[in-house]
Write a protein that holds these residues in place. Structure first.
Motif, PDB file in Angstrom:
ATOM      1  N   ARG A  92       0.833  -1.214   0.000  1.00 53.56           N
ATOM      2  CA  ARG A  92       0.000   0.000   0.000  1.00 53.56           C
ATOM      3  C   ARG A  92       0.862   1.255   0.000  1.00 53.56           C
ATOM      4  O   ARG A  92       0.532   2.245  -0.653  1.00 53.56           O
ATOM      5  CB  ARG A  92      -0.934   0.009   1.220  1.00 53.56           C
ATOM      6  N   TYR A  93       1.975   1.188   0.744  1.00 49.42           N
ATOM      7  CA  TYR A  93       2.868   2.344   0.783  1.00 49.42           C
ATOM      8  C   TYR A  93       3.483   2.597  -0.591  1.00 49.42           C
ATOM      9  O   TYR A  93       3.552   3.747  -1.050  1.00 49.42           O
ATOM     10  CB  TYR A  93       3.974   2.113   1.812  1.00 49.42           C
ATOM     11  N   LEU A  94       3.918   1.546  -1.258  1.00 49.54           N
ATOM     12  CA  LEU A  94       4.564   1.712  -2.553  1.00 49.54           C
ATOM     13  C   LEU A  94       3.578   2.156  -3.628  1.00 49.54           C
ATOM     14  O   LEU A  94       3.887   3.005  -4.458  1.00 49.54           O
ATOM     15  CB  LEU A  94       5.229   0.403  -2.974  1.00 49.54           C
ATOM     16  N   THR A  95       2.375   1.587  -3.625  1.00 48.90           N
ATOM     17  CA  THR A  95       1.415   1.898  -4.690  1.00 48.90           C
ATOM     18  C   THR A  95       0.664   3.211  -4.447  1.00 48.90           C
ATOM     19  O   THR A  95       0.495   4.002  -5.366  1.00 48.90           O
ATOM     20  CB  THR A  95       0.400   0.753  -4.833  1.00 48.90           C
ATOM     21  N   LYS A  96       0.248   3.456  -3.185  1.00 51.65           N
ATOM     22  CA  LYS A  96      -0.604   4.614  -2.905  1.00 51.65           C
ATOM     23  C   LYS A  96       0.036   5.634  -1.975  1.00 51.65           C
ATOM     24  O   LYS A  96      -0.532   6.705  -1.747  1.00 51.65           O
ATOM     25  CB  LYS A  96      -1.934   4.149  -2.303  1.00 51.65           C
ATOM     26  N   GLY A  97       1.182   5.284  -1.400  1.00 51.58           N
ATOM     27  CA  GLY A  97       1.824   6.209  -0.469  1.00 51.58           C
ATOM     28  C   GLY A  97       1.230   6.186   0.913  1.00 51.58           C
ATOM     29  O   GLY A  97       1.549   7.046   1.740  1.00 51.58           O
ATOM     30  N   GLU A  98       0.363   5.199   1.207  1.00 54.43           N
ATOM     31  CA  GLU A  98      -0.284   5.133   2.516  1.00 54.43           C
ATOM     32  C   GLU A  98       0.683   4.586   3.554  1.00 54.43           C
ATOM     33  O   GLU A  98       1.427   3.649   3.303  1.00 54.43           O
ATOM     34  CB  GLU A  98      -1.516   4.228   2.446  1.00 54.43           C
ATOM     35  N   THR A  99       0.668   5.185   4.734  1.00 56.14           N
ATOM     36  CA  THR A  99       1.489   4.700   5.849  1.00 56.14           C
ATOM     37  C   THR A  99       0.610   4.529   7.070  1.00 56.14           C
ATOM     38  O   THR A  99      -0.394   5.229   7.238  1.00 56.14           O
ATOM     39  CB  THR A  99       2.629   5.681   6.182  1.00 56.14           C
ATOM     40  N   LEU A 254       4.417  -3.268  -9.838  1.00 58.21           N
ATOM     41  CA  LEU A 254       3.746  -2.029  -9.427  1.00 58.21           C
ATOM     42  C   LEU A 254       3.213  -1.290 -10.639  1.00 58.21           C
ATOM     43  O   LEU A 254       3.802  -1.339 -11.723  1.00 58.21           O
ATOM     44  CB  LEU A 254       4.722  -1.132  -8.668  1.00 58.21           C
ATOM     45  N   PRO A 255       2.100  -0.581 -10.496  1.00 55.47           N
ATOM     46  CA  PRO A 255       1.566   0.204 -11.617  1.00 55.47           C
ATOM     47  C   PRO A 255       2.483   1.384 -11.948  1.00 55.47           C
ATOM     48  O   PRO A 255       3.258   1.837 -11.094  1.00 55.47           O
ATOM     49  CB  PRO A 255       0.207   0.689 -11.077  1.00 55.47           C
ATOM     50  N   PRO A 256       2.406   1.904 -13.172  1.00 54.02           N
ATOM     51  CA  PRO A 256       3.276   3.030 -13.568  1.00 54.02           C
ATOM     52  C   PRO A 256       3.107   4.258 -12.673  1.00 54.02           C
ATOM     53  O   PRO A 256       4.047   5.022 -12.485  1.00 54.02           O
ATOM     54  CB  PRO A 256       2.844   3.321 -15.012  1.00 54.02           C
ATOM     55  N   GLU A 257       1.902   4.424 -12.138  1.00 53.18           N
ATOM     56  CA  GLU A 257       1.645   5.611 -11.319  1.00 53.18           C
ATOM     57  C   GLU A 257       1.921   5.367  -9.832  1.00 53.18           C
ATOM     58  O   GLU A 257       1.444   6.123  -8.974  1.00 53.18           O
ATOM     59  CB  GLU A 257       0.193   6.065 -11.500  1.00 53.18           C
ATOM     60  N   ALA A 258       2.677   4.328  -9.495  1.00 57.00           N
ATOM     61  CA  ALA A 258       2.973   4.010  -8.092  1.00 57.00           C
ATOM     62  C   ALA A 258       3.626   5.196  -7.395  1.00 57.00           C
ATOM     63  O   ALA A 258       4.432   5.924  -7.979  1.00 57.00           O
ATOM     64  CB  ALA A 258       3.889   2.792  -8.010  1.00 57.00           C
ATOM     65  N   ALA A 259       3.265   5.380  -6.119  1.00 54.37           N
ATOM     66  CA  ALA A 259       3.758   6.541  -5.363  1.00 54.37           C
ATOM     67  C   ALA A 259       5.250   6.442  -5.060  1.00 54.37           C
ATOM     68  O   ALA A 259       5.948   7.456  -4.997  1.00 54.37           O
ATOM     69  CB  ALA A 259       2.962   6.675  -4.058  1.00 54.37           C
TER      70      ALA A 259
END
Length: 510
Positions: A92-99, A254-259
């Motif tokens: 989640r952190y890598l894809t959306k930046g959520e921590t 990971l998707p291209p738009e990963a955070a």
């Protein structure tokens, strides 16, 4: 290529970093000037452990906190529910930046230096491993036999074919004065019979039976349809209920738009590679911050020389083999890069039968990612990767398991795993060891009372000695030696390292 060691003997009565006992610790140690990976593999399989170039073995039946060598059978490892939470958190952190809002503070770790051990750091989380998918229960309603009589209820059939209860009408009429002429069954008027245009009246009992029968048939048809649907789903998606492996979480694209972007680099630390030298300062700064924030070290304690001596220097000789891993054997740093900067470093040794974890340090700003647990899972996956090329390498060694220290029991959550018997040096599944450890800090795990240490020294005269640049057996050295006898010290050394290592390694004598 020889291992050259200098035996330092027994050391007792010093501070323990696990229980804070000031005089409870005890170990035997030796300084390794150089060491082959095979010799070190054999030594850790007899309870030894390195910290830098110092190699030590706890005196298990005397030390305050017995330290049992633990290994995970990585090829059979399945992540627990808590492990999956950490892997998903990183994803989640890598894809959306959520921590996570809560930092993973208080992660247990083997942070003690040199003579007390410097093993792996992991997060202690309760293992609540459960099946995440409940089995599909198909319930079929049973039609019970009609035992009860329907009392006080009259069912009539209307012109439209619907049935209705007359209870309400009867109840309403009870509030009115009774008309004696209407009580009971009045005979039909002469000349009039049943109305043939209307369906005949039926008993309420018969109608109730018919309704239940219809409902039962409908349920049977519905359940049959559900079963067919379940069978079709299982055929079309046969892997839906298969448990996910750590690789399914770690090596997902990971998707291209990963955070964020994560890269794990393996660099040889001894002898230092060009990549290791280029990143030394950045890696050291992460270590320094880690020691100051996590271990509360004063700013002047984690010096570059202390960092080098503790985590960079290694006695292991770099080796390559046609049947070994592409990276070769020896000591390495596994660097975790996020968005172009080092956030964590795992110190590991790659040996003939295992990947041995030495230490883990990380940037405190990333504590919420549970990097101790995540890096351990990455190293298990790394061990499985290496096994594809080096078939003998299939274990992940996690250092020491210390049952008497509750915060150090987390290593037992990485299963299946084994503990090393401190007397016979055979591996025993941890499940068989835990009941004994609940009753006593020191335990012999081998249940065979007649079993002995098969590797124990049998011929002391065959121990190899390095004296004045000359290699000789101890029997020859003993005849040439002048001064007091050192046989007791050599006997102790040979007993601890075993017959095979004592004949291969060179015991340095000045």
């Amino acid at each position: 290529m020889y291992s050259i060691v200098e035996y330092k003997g027994k050391r007792t009565g010093y501070r323990c970093g696990y229980c804070n006992s000031h005089q409870g610790k005890g170990s035997n140690g030796m300084w390794a000037h150089s060491m082959t990976v095979q010799d070190y593999q054999d030594l850790i399989d007899r309870g030894w452990r390195r910290s830098g170039k110092y190699v030590y073995k706890p005196i298990m039946n005397q030390t305050c906190c017995p330290q049992y060598t633990i290994r995970c059978r990585s090829l059979h490892f399945q992540p627990s529910k808590s492990h999956k939470k950490v892997l998903k958190k990183m994803l989640r952190y890598l894809t959306k930046g959520e921590t996570s809002k809560l930092n993973s503070e208080g992660e247990p770790m083997d942070s003690h230096t040199e003579d007390t051990g410097c093993n792996f750091l992991l997060k202690s989380e309760p293992d609540t491993s459960q099946s995440e998918l409940e089995p599909l229960n198909i319930y079929t309603e049973k039609v019970e036999s009609e035992k009860e009589e329907i009392k006080g209820e009259i069912i009539v059939t209307t012109d439209s074919g619907h049935t209705e209860s007359c209870n309400e009408k009867v109840n309403a009429s009870l509030s009115k004065p009774l008309n004696p002429a209407k009580v009971g069954h009045a005979p039909p008027k002469p000349g009039k019979g049943a109305d043939l245009s209307k369906p005949p009246c039926r008993k309420a009992k018969d109608i109730r039976k018919e309704q239940k029968l219809q409902k039962h048939l409908q349920n049977q048809m519905g359940n049959h349809a559900l079963q067919e649907k379940a069978q079709i789903t299982q055929k079309s998606e046969p892997k839906t209920n298969q448990p996910k492996s750590i690789e399914d979480f770690i090596f997902v694209t990971l998707p291209p738009e990963a955070a964020h972007q994560l890269e794990v680099r393996l660099v040889r630390s001894s002898p230092p590679s060009s990549q290791f030298k280029a990143t030394f300062q950045e890696s050291y700064q992460v270590y320094k911050r880690y020691q100051m924030v996590i271990h509360k070290d004063p700013p002047d304690k984690p010096t570059a020389s202390q960092f080098t001596r503790f985590l960079c220097d290694s006695p292991l000789e770099a080796e390559n083999s046609p049947n070994g891993p592409d990276c070769g054997y020896g000591s390495f740093h596994q660097q975790y890069w996020v968005d172009g900067k080092i956030v964590a470093v795992g110190v590991i040794d790659i040996l003939p039968k295992c990947v041995s974890s030495v230490y883990l340090y990380y940037d405190p700003d990333y504590s919420s990612l549970s990097l101790g647990v995540y890096s351990a899972l990455r190293e298990i996956a790394f061990t499985r990767q290496i096994h594809e090329k080096a078939s003998d390498l299939s274990y992940y060694y996690m250092g020491f398991y210390i049952h008497s220290c509750p915060k150090m029991r987390y290593k037992g959550q990485y299963r299946p795993s084994d503990l090393l018997c401190p007397e016979t040096y055979v591996w025993v599944p941890i499940e068989q060891c835990l009941p004994s450890l609940e009753h006593s800090k020191y335990c012999r795990f081998n249940l065979d009372a007649k079993a002995v240490d098969e590797g124990n020294v049998k011929e002391l005269g065959r121990v190899r000695i390095l004296h004045k640049r000359t290699v000789m057996p101890y029997s020859v050295y003993k005849r040439r030696r002048k001064g007091p006898s050192d046989e007791e010290s050599v006997q102790q050394y040979a007993t601890l390292v075993g017959q095979e290592c004592s004949e291969r390694m060179l015991l340095f004598k000045s």
